[in-house]
Scaffold this active site. Sequence first.
Site, mmCIF file in Angstrom:
data_model
loop_
_atom_site.group_PDB
_atom_site.id
_atom_site.type_symbol
_atom_site.label_atom_id
_atom_site.label_comp_id
_atom_site.label_asym_id
_atom_site.label_seq_id
_atom_site.Cartn_x
_atom_site.Cartn_y
_atom_site.Cartn_z
ATOM 1 N N PHE A 170 -103.603 11.134 49.470
ATOM 2 C CA PHE A 170 -102.984 9.457 49.834
ATOM 3 C C PHE A 170 -104.192 9.436 49.287
ATOM 4 C CE2 PHE A 170 -101.113 12.474 53.311
ATOM 5 C CZ PHE A 170 -100.514 12.452 52.858
ATOM 6 N N ILE A 193 -99.916 17.926 45.241
ATOM 7 C CA ILE A 193 -100.421 17.759 46.346
ATOM 8 C C ILE A 193 -100.386 17.925 47.898
ATOM 9 C CG2 ILE A 193 -102.641 16.375 45.433
ATOM 10 C CD1 ILE A 193 -101.102 13.482 45.864
ATOM 11 N N GLY A 243 -97.693 11.863 38.269
ATOM 12 C CA GLY A 243 -97.351 13.016 38.451
ATOM 13 C C GLY A 243 -96.184 13.500 37.532
ATOM 14 N N ASN A 281 -86.209 16.711 41.182
ATOM 15 C CA ASN A 281 -85.187 17.363 42.262
ATOM 16 C C ASN A 281 -85.435 17.041 43.729
ATOM 17 O OD1 ASN A 281 -85.126 19.483 45.001
ATOM 18 N ND2 ASN A 281 -86.534 20.851 43.941
ATOM 19 N N GLN A 314 -90.872 13.355 49.621
ATOM 20 C CA GLN A 314 -91.869 12.245 49.775
ATOM 21 C C GLN A 314 -91.320 10.970 49.674
ATOM 22 O OE1 GLN A 314 -94.425 12.126 46.148
ATOM 23 N NE2 GLN A 314 -93.264 13.250 45.440
ATOM 24 N N LYS A 335 -89.148 8.479 37.036
ATOM 25 C CA LYS A 335 -90.385 7.692 37.421
ATOM 26 C C LYS A 335 -90.546 8.100 38.690
ATOM 27 C CE LYS A 335 -87.871 3.728 36.595
ATOM 28 N NZ LYS A 335 -86.943 2.136 36.314
ATOM 29 N N GLY A 365 -93.745 9.100 44.478
ATOM 30 C CA GLY A 365 -95.164 9.326 45.394
ATOM 31 C C GLY A 365 -95.145 7.705 46.898
ATOM 32 N N GLU A 366 -95.627 6.805 45.721
ATOM 33 C CA GLU A 366 -95.845 5.451 46.818
ATOM 34 C C GLU A 366 -94.369 4.636 46.820
ATOM 35 O OE1 GLU A 366 -100.237 4.865 45.306
ATOM 36 O OE2 GLU A 366 -98.696 6.035 43.952
#
Lengths: 717, 327, 180
Positions: free
Chosen positions: A236, A462, A505, A602, A609, A672, A675-676
Site C-alpha cells: 500500500f 504484493i 504493475g 483476471n 483488489q 489499465k 490497485g488504487e
Amino acid sequence: MIGQAISRVDGPFKVTGQATYAHEHWEAGQPLYGFILGATIGRGRITLIDASRAEHSPGVRKVMTYRNAPAQGAPDESIPSLYWRAQPVLTNPEIRHYGEPVALVVAGTFEQARAAASLIDIEYAVEPGNYDFATRQDQSYVPKVVNGRMEAETSVGDFDSGFNSAAVKVDQRYTTPYQFSHPMEPNACLAVPRGDDLILYVSAQIVDSARASVANTLRIDPERILVVTPYVGGGFGSKLGIHSETILAALAARQLNEPVKVVLTRQQIFHLMGLRPTTSQRVRLGAGKDGRLVAIAHEVNMYTSPHEEYAEQTAATTRALYAAPNRWTSHRLTPLDLPRGEDVRAPGEAPGLLAVESAMDELAYALAMDPIELRIRNEPKVHPETGIPFSDRRLVECMREGARRFGWDQRPAQPASLRKGRWLVGYGMAAAIRMHFQGPAKARVRMCPDGTAVVQSDMTDIGGGTYTILAQVAAERLGLPIDRVRVEIGRSDFPVSWGSGGSWGAANSSTAVYRACEALREKLLASARDKSEALSEIVARNHPEGLEAEGEIVSMEKDPNYRAYSLNTYGAHFAEVGVDVDTAEIRLRRMLGVFAAGRFLNPKTARSQLIGGMTFGVSYALHEQAVVDTRSGAFVNRDLAEYLVPVHADIPELDAVLLDGFDDKANVLGVKGIGELGVCGSAAAVTNAVFNATGVRVRDFPITLEKVLPGLPLMEA
Amino acid sequence: MRPFIYERATDARAAIAAMSTAGAKFISGGTNLLDLMKLEIEQPTHLVDISRLAFKDIEELPDGGLRIGAQASNSDTAADRRVRTRYPLLSQALVAGASGQLRNKASVGGNLLQRTRCPYFYDTASACNKRNPGSGCSAIGGLNRSHAILGGSDACIATHPSDMAVAMTVLDAQIELLGANQAARRVAIADFYRLPGDTPHIETVLGPNEMITGVVLPPPPPGRQVYRKVRDRASYAFALVSVAAIVATDGGTITSARVGFGGVAPKPWRSVEAEAALMGRPATMATYRDAAEAAMTHAIGRGQNDFKIELAKRTLCRTLAQVAQVG
Amino acid sequence: MQLVDVDIAKHTIELKVNGRPSNLVLDPRTSLLDALREHLHLTGTKKGCDHGQCGACTVLLNGRRINSCLTLAVMHEGDEIVTVEGLGSPQALHPLQAAFVERDGFQCGYCTSGQICSAVGMLAEVKAGWPSHVTADVASQQIELTAEEIRERMSGNICRCAAYPNIVAAIRDVAEGARR
Ligand SMILES: Cc1cc2nc3c(=O)[nH]c(=O)nc-3n(C[C@H](O)[C@H](O)[C@H](O)COP(=O)(O)OP(=O)(O)OC[C@H]3O[C@@H](n4cnc5c(N)ncnc54)[C@H](O)[C@@H]3O)c2cc1C
Ligand code: SF4
Ligand code: FES
Ligand code: FES
C-alpha cells in the site's frame, strides 16, 4: 486464458503457510536479530549515548549508534524518486522526528536484542519543534512540483469572476488526518553477507528501488546486491522504498559477517514508514441553476517534512474530473517536524476525491438535483485543462450501471427521512477517477523442450495477483496450459521492472511478458514445419536447451499516447449506511462499486483488489486517523488497538462490478491499473450516505460518532 | 521484555508462596500482562504461572447463585448455560469484549485486573502517574478522547477497559481472594477497585501476594438484563461508553433497577444516582432522562471526551427503554 | 531502574506441534509465536502486531483458537498446538484452505494463516453452541451461522487487503458443505 477468473496459482502456498515472506527464509541458517531503538523526542540532539549496559547484556553482539555506524551515502536529489535514493541512518546526533532510529542492537535472539535496547542510556537536548498542522498553515509554501511530477498549480480561465458570477455556490473546507499504509506484514529485512556481496530478503514493492537505495546508502555496486522478495505481505505504498530496517540489517550483516534480521514492530511503523500527509482542502464550486459548473477550485494545504519534501498530488485529481470553463488547483506545504510523508494507496485521490466528491454532493443538495444527474451534466468531452481527448472514458456508464444495480432510485431525496428500526439510513454515491501510469518494465520468457515455459521479471506480487496474471498471459500467447508456465519474480537478477505500485504493475509487466512471448513466437515460427506446429514442438526439435526472449514496455514519457490522450480509469461507488439514532454509531450496511479500467486480466483477482480498495475508503470515511501529540511530535495512538482499521464486522455486503473493455491507447493488451481505483471516491460515497442518513455534514475526517451526535434528534420514547 | 524467572505453580498455596519473591507476578491468560511486558510497562522479575490451577470450574451455589473460578476462560464463562440463562448480561458483556481468540485465553481473574488502555500509559517515554508515580499525566491536555468523565482525578483520568467487570458490578459480584497462610476473604466488586485520587498506580484492594480464586454471583436480581456497548468499530474495539442495566417493572412502574457504566471511569461504574432516580418511577423516557441526568451530574469532560457525557446519557436512556420494554 | 543483568535460566520444554513433539531449549520470554517461527521454522503462523491486535498469529491450542503472540511457549508444555501447516499441504488442502483459494479469500496472504486457523476454531465454537455479540438471544444454544455471525466471530482477524467478503464466502461454503 487472459480475462478468465482463474484462482491464484500461488494460492495453495499462501493458504498452507508455505509462501515465504522477507523474514521467513532459513536457507542462510540461523540469523542474528536486530532491534531498532527510536528517539523519544521530536526534535533536538543526542547529548549522551552510552551503550555499555546494552553491550554487556546477554547475547548482544553489537550496538550501533551514530558514533560507530559506518559512513553512508547521502540522498542524491538528482535521482527523481525518493525511493531510489540513499536512506542513511544513524549518521549524526540530530533528531529530526520522533521515533527516528538512534540505535540498533544485534543479539542472538529477538528477546535479547529488544531487552538490551532499553538498556541504552541516552540524554537529549530537546529543541522546540513544530508539530501542529492546525496552527502552522500560515507558514506554508508552494512546492515546485507535486508527486508524480505534476504541476503544483494550474489555472484555466478566470476562476474568481467565474465563481462570483455563479448562481449556486459551494465553498467549504475539508480536513483529512494522518494515515498509515499498515500492510499486515511489517517491513522487514534479512540481510545475508556473502563475502563482499549481500543477499537481502526484503519486503519490497519495487526490487530495483530496494537495490538502488541500499547500494547508494552503502556505496557499493548494485551488482553485488541480490534482492529477493518472492512474497510481500502487502505494501500500500509503504514498501515502494526500503527504510531503516533494511539499511540497518545490511550494515550490521556486513560488519558482523553473519545474517541479520530486522523487523519493525507495529508501533515503530508509526514513525518509520508509510505516512500519508494530513490535509486541509478548500473546495469551491460555482454552478448555474442547471447544475453546469462555471468554476471549480481545489486548494490543498498539507504538511511536509522540512528535510524530505513530499507533496501528495491531492488537487491534481480535480483536473480531469469535471468540465468547467474557469478552474484553479493548487498545493501548499506546511513544514512540520514529523517523519517524511510517503505514498499511501491512492496518493492524491484518496484525500482529494473525498473533498471534491463531498463538495459535489453538497452542490447537488443545494440544487435539489440528483447527484448522478449533476455529475452527468458536468461530464467533460475533452480533458478540461489540456483539451486533449480522453481514451476510453466511461465514468457515466459506471454511474448508470451502478445506480441500476444498487437500486439508487430507492434513495431518500430528503436527508434524515429514512428510518429502519434504531437506524437512520442513508444512501450516498461518488465518482472515481485515477490516472493510469506507465513505467519501464522488462520480462524474459523461456520455453523449455519439455513443453514448459518460465517467465522471469523482478516484478513483485504484493497481493495484486502478479503470479497468476503473468502465467495467464504467457500461457495464452504460447499456447500452453497454465500449469505448464512457471512465473519467477521478485529477484534483482531478473529483468528490471517498475515493480508494484501506482497501480501500474499489472499493465506494465503483462505487456512486457506479452512482448517477450511475441518475440519468442517470432523466433520459433521462423523455423516451424507448418503453421499448425505447436511452439513446444519447435522448441523440442530445434532448441534442446530451450529458447528465450525479452519483452519491454517504455515509460509514459516516451509513449506518444500519453501526449495525445488522457488515460484514466473510472468508477462509481454506492454506499448505504446506518446511523444509530441514539448513539450516532455509524455502520456500513452495503456498498457497490462499478469500475471501468480497460481489460481485466483476471476478474477474480481484480475484483479482490477493488473491494480491498473500497474498504480502505470505508476506513478513511469512518475509522482511520493517526493522532500527533502536538507537545512531543509523537503519534500517540500507535498500535492496531487504537489506530482502527475495519474488521470483518465493519464490512457487510460489499461488491465490485467490472465493466470489461479494452483501452487500445494504454497498451497492446488494453489493460489499465486497478490497485488504487477502488480507494478513489469510496470514502466520499460513505460520507455522502452519512449526510443522507442524518442531515449532518461532517467535513473533518474520519466521521467518528461525536461529530454526528450533536446533530441527532432528541431521544424519543 | 525484561528477563524473569518462570515458575509453574502446582497449587494455590505454592503460587502464593512464590509471590513473596520481590518483583513476582501471577500470569494467567497472559493477554494483558505479556502485552505490557513486551513494552516494559510491567517488569516482573519472577512470573508465577497460575494458568493450570484448578480454578476453572463454574459451580452452582446453594442460594441459587454461581461461583466462577478465576481461571475460567472468558469464553467458557460466556458460553456456560447457567450464565447465559440466568446472567445473560454477563454473557453479553463478555462476548462484546476483545476477540474470539483473546477470550479463549483470557481468564476471569485476569480480566478483572487488566490495566487501562490509555495510550500514554502504553508509552514509556510519556509522563504517566499510573506507570511512573509523580511524573504527571500526559492525557490531561493531550489525547483524551477515550478517557474518564467520572471518578477521575487531576492525577489520572484513565478508564478501566473491562466489559465483564461492568456486568459483574451490577450483578453485585463478590471477589474471592486467597492470601498467604490460606487467608481467604471476599470483597464486593464495588469495594475491589480504587479510584485514582493521588495514587493512580494503586488500582485495587488486592494485597501484594493475594490471588483471585473466583467470583461469586449472588442469585440474579429480578428484571431483564441488557449490556449495551458503544464503540468506534463494530467489533474488536474497546467501549467508548457501555451500559449494563437490570430493570424490573410492575404495571409500568420500576420496582428494581441496577445501572452500571463502562468506558467512562477508572473503574466499572455503578450509578446509584441513576438507580435512585428510577426506583418507583414510571417506566417512561422522562424517567430515563432524569436517571441519565442524575448519573452524569458529576461528569467532567476533558476536551476530546466531552461527548461521552451526552453519549452516556443517550445510551443509558435507550438501554433502559429496551430493558423495561418486556420487563 | 533495576537492572537484571543475568542470563536467565533457559527452559527445556517439549512442544507438540501438528502432532509432532519437539524439544526446545528456550529463553522463557519466548512467545509461542516466536517459538514456532524462529525455533521450529514453522513460519506459516504470522506476526502482524505481536500484541493481540490483528489475529495473524492465530493457532489452535488444544483445539481452541488463540493468539500465539500473547502467550509464552514455556506455558504450553504438553499442549496440542496446530498451525496452518498442520491443517493441510498444497497437495492436500484442508477444505477451508481449498475454499480460500477458490473464493480468493486473500490477496497478499499475510493474514491468511490466521484467518484459516481462526475459522477452524470458530466453526467448532459454533458447533458447541457458543453465543456471540450478534446472537440475538445469548441463552439460545442453537447458533445459525449467518454471514453476520461469521463476520462478528472472525473480527479478531484483520485483513488489510480487505478480502473480508471473500473470506466470509469461503467459510460459508465449507460450513454449508459440511451441513449437507
Ligand atoms: C487487542 C485487545 C483487545 C481487547 N479488547 C477488550 C475489550 O473490548 N473488552 C475487554 O473487557 N477486554 C478487552 N481486552 C482485554 C482482555 O480482556 C484482557 O487482556 C484479559 O481479560 C486479561 O486476562 P488474562 O487472563 O489474559 O490476564 P493476564 O494477562 O494473565 O493477567 C492480567 C493481570 O492480572 C493478574 N492476574 C491474573 N490472574 C490473577 C489472579 N487469579 N489473581 C491475581 N492476579 C491475577 C496478572 O498478574 C496481571 O497483572 C482486549 C485485549 C486485547 C489484547
Ligand atoms: S490518564 Fe492515567 S494512565 Fe493515562 S497518562 Fe494520565 S496518569 Fe497515565
Ligand atoms: S501478531 Fe498476534 S495478534 Fe497480531
Ligand atoms: S490477504 Fe493481505 S492482509 Fe489479508
